[in-house]
Design a protein around this motif. Structure first.
Motif, short mmCIF file in Angstrom:
data_model
loop_
_atom_site.label_atom_id
_atom_site.label_comp_id
_atom_site.label_asym_id
_atom_site.label_seq_id
_atom_site.Cartn_x
_atom_site.Cartn_y
_atom_site.Cartn_z
N ILE A 5 -4.91 -6.94 5.16
CA ILE A 5 -6.02 -8.31 5.83
C ILE A 5 -7.21 -7.27 6.37
N ARG A 6 -7.41 -7.21 6.27
CA ARG A 6 -9.07 -6.64 7.50
C ARG A 6 -10.01 -6.98 5.66
N LYS A 7 -9.24 -6.80 4.52
CA LYS A 7 -10.54 -6.53 3.57
C LYS A 7 -10.40 -8.26 2.92
N ILE A 8 -9.70 -8.79 2.60
CA ILE A 8 -9.80 -10.08 2.14
C ILE A 8 -8.14 -11.01 3.07
N GLY A 9 -8.26 -10.90 4.22
CA GLY A 9 -7.38 -11.61 4.87
C GLY A 9 -5.39 -11.86 4.65
N GLY A 10 -5.16 -11.27 4.08
CA GLY A 10 -4.05 -11.30 3.15
C GLY A 10 -3.72 -10.25 1.95
N GLN A 11 -2.33 -11.00 1.70
CA GLN A 11 -1.81 -9.86 0.10
C GLN A 11 -2.23 -10.62 -1.32
N THR A 12 -2.29 -9.90 -2.19
CA THR A 12 -1.75 -10.53 -3.26
C THR A 12 -1.53 -9.89 -4.62
N GLY A 13 -1.25 -10.42 -5.51
CA GLY A 13 -0.16 -9.32 -6.61
C GLY A 13 -0.44 -8.19 -6.56
N ASP A 14 -2.53 -8.14 -6.26
CA ASP A 14 -2.51 -6.56 -7.12
C ASP A 14 -2.05 -5.67 -5.39
N VAL A 15 -2.44 -5.87 -4.50
CA VAL A 15 -1.66 -5.94 -3.22
C VAL A 15 -0.32 -5.52 -3.07
N CYS A 16 0.33 -6.45 -3.70
CA CYS A 16 1.88 -5.65 -3.89
C CYS A 16 1.53 -4.35 -4.52
N GLY A 17 0.99 -4.63 -5.94
CA GLY A 17 1.03 -2.91 -7.06
C GLY A 17 0.69 -1.92 -5.89
N ALA A 18 -0.84 -2.17 -5.21
CA ALA A 18 -1.26 -1.40 -4.45
C ALA A 18 -0.01 -0.24 -3.48
N GLY A 19 0.57 -1.64 -3.25
CA GLY A 19 1.72 -1.01 -2.16
C GLY A 19 3.82 0.18 -2.80
N GLN A 20 3.29 -0.68 -3.71
CA GLN A 20 4.32 -0.17 -4.76
C GLN A 20 3.55 1.36 -4.82
N VAL A 21 2.75 1.50 -5.06
CA VAL A 21 2.27 2.88 -6.01
C VAL A 21 2.34 4.38 -4.74
N MET A 22 1.78 3.34 -3.45
CA MET A 22 1.22 4.48 -2.59
C MET A 22 2.55 4.41 -1.53
N ALA A 23 3.52 3.38 -1.17
CA ALA A 23 4.82 4.28 -0.87
C ALA A 23 5.68 5.16 -1.99
N GLU A 24 5.40 4.70 -2.85
CA GLU A 24 6.41 5.76 -3.54
C GLU A 24 6.00 7.07 -3.70
N THR A 25 3.98 7.51 -4.07
CA THR A 25 3.85 8.68 -3.77
C THR A 25 3.85 9.47 -2.36
N ALA A 26 4.74 8.45 -1.63
CA ALA A 26 4.36 9.32 -0.05
C ALA A 26 5.90 9.90 0.16
N MET A 27 6.13 8.39 -0.05
CA MET A 27 8.46 9.25 -0.67
C MET A 27 7.99 10.28 -0.57
N LEU A 28 7.62 10.41 -2.78
CA LEU A 28 8.10 11.78 -2.89
C LEU A 28 7.13 13.07 -3.03
N ALA A 29 5.76 12.96 -2.11
CA ALA A 29 5.39 14.21 -1.20
C ALA A 29 6.41 14.54 -0.46
N VAL A 30 7.27 13.68 0.21
CA VAL A 30 8.03 14.18 0.99
C VAL A 30 9.52 14.69 1.20
N TYR A 31 9.30 14.42 -0.64
CA TYR A 31 10.68 15.34 -0.99
C TYR A 31 10.52 16.71 -1.89
N ALA A 32 8.79 16.06 -1.75
CA ALA A 32 8.87 18.08 -2.70
C ALA A 32 8.04 18.86 -1.07
N ALA A 33 8.11 17.80 0.11
CA ALA A 33 7.88 19.44 0.90
C ALA A 33 9.17 19.92 1.39
N ALA A 34 10.63 19.02 0.76
CA ALA A 34 11.14 18.73 2.03
C ALA A 34 11.55 20.65 1.00
#
Length: 272
Positions: free
Chosen positions: A239-268
């Motif tokens: 939102i700050r950089k381009i004023g909204g979402q695009t397909g690329d932003v959705c892809g980036a969000g998926q990868v980052m969310a999945e990585t964050a979840m895997l990090a919690v699992y690995a720490a647990a």
């Protein structure tokens, strides 16, 4: 992925899970769906509640690949990389491509217009390359950390992270306006609230219950929170950089969310 999403006829109010699954599968993966036309597919925006189900399928296959490589006594980091490679083949590296484009655009552009133009360029730059290397190595190492668990537990966690991260894409499409009038996300359409809530419920319950049963209730909930926060960070930056979402932003969000979840699992796993 295909951009042929328009149905041959309109069936308002009809609940057609199989047709919705095929539509979502065709959009999110490279898996052959030769008979999708025979079921009269609904519009993509009405099928997005099946995104987490498709994610679970991709995650299950990746989890099996991870375990097969481990059974072959290959190095654990290689096992993680192999699982990611299999997942990328299934999706055509759909989400990773978006992440690289976002990194290049946000890192290399000085104005909104410049960032959007860079994101449209199929060539990858230094920011995109570095981001891909870091995230791939991070996810591979996190997947490797799960190999101390029982095989079924590994599959449950990997599939859950893949499912919930894709349900968060639906939330991003619903809650954030498109940055372009003619981009992929604009063409896909905006899901309604019920579709979004259903996607979040399917992905959230699957990942939450799976993480709670395999690890602990705290780990299951924390993984969902971590995934949501990662997506919120990507959304806020977009939102700050381009004023909204695009397909690329959705892809980036998926990868980052999945990585964050895997990090919690690995720490647990490490603190068990």
């Amino acid at each position: 992925m295909s951009d042929a999403f328009k149905p041959r006829s309109v069936h308002r109010g009809r609940f057609r899970p199989f047709a919705s699954f095929l539509t979502a599968l065709r959009f999110l993966t490279r898996m052959p769906v030769p008979f999708v036309r025979t079921v009269d597919p609904p519009p993509l925006k009405e099928s997005m509640w099946m995104f987490p189900v498709v994610g679970a399928v991709v995650g299950t296959v990746a989890g099996v690949a991870l375990l097969l490589a481990h059974v072959a006594r290959l190095p654990e980091l290689f096992c993680g990389l192999f699982a990611l490679a299999v997942g990328a083949m299934l999706t055509g590296a759909f989400h990773e491509d978006g992440l690289a484009d976002v990194a290049d655009g946000f890192g290399g552009g000085n104005t909104r217009e410049e960032r959007l133009e860079i994101m449209k360029d199929s060539r990858i730059g230094a920011f995109g390359t570095l981001t891909l290397v870091i995230t791939v190595m991070a996810r591979a190492s996190l997947l490797a950390a799960l190999l101390v668990l029982k095989p079924l537990a590994v599959i449950v966690l990997v599939a859950g992270a893949a499912a919930f991260s894709r349900s968060l894409m639906v939330d991003l499409l619903w809650a954030t306006r498109p940055a372009r009038a003619n981009g992929l996300s604009a063409m896909a359409g905006q899901p309604n609230r019920n579709t979004t809530l259903l996607a979040l419920a399917i992905g959230g319950l699957g990942a939450g219950i799976g993480g709670s049963m395999v690890l602990s209730p705290e780990a299951g909930v924390l993984a969902l929170v971590a995934g949501g926060l990662a997506l919120a960070m990507v959304r806020g930056l977009a939102i700050r950089k381009i004023g909204g979402q695009t397909g690329d932003v959705c892809g980036a969000g998926q990868v980052m969310a999945e990585t964050a979840m895997l990090a919690v699992y690995a720490a647990a796993v490490a603190f068990r």
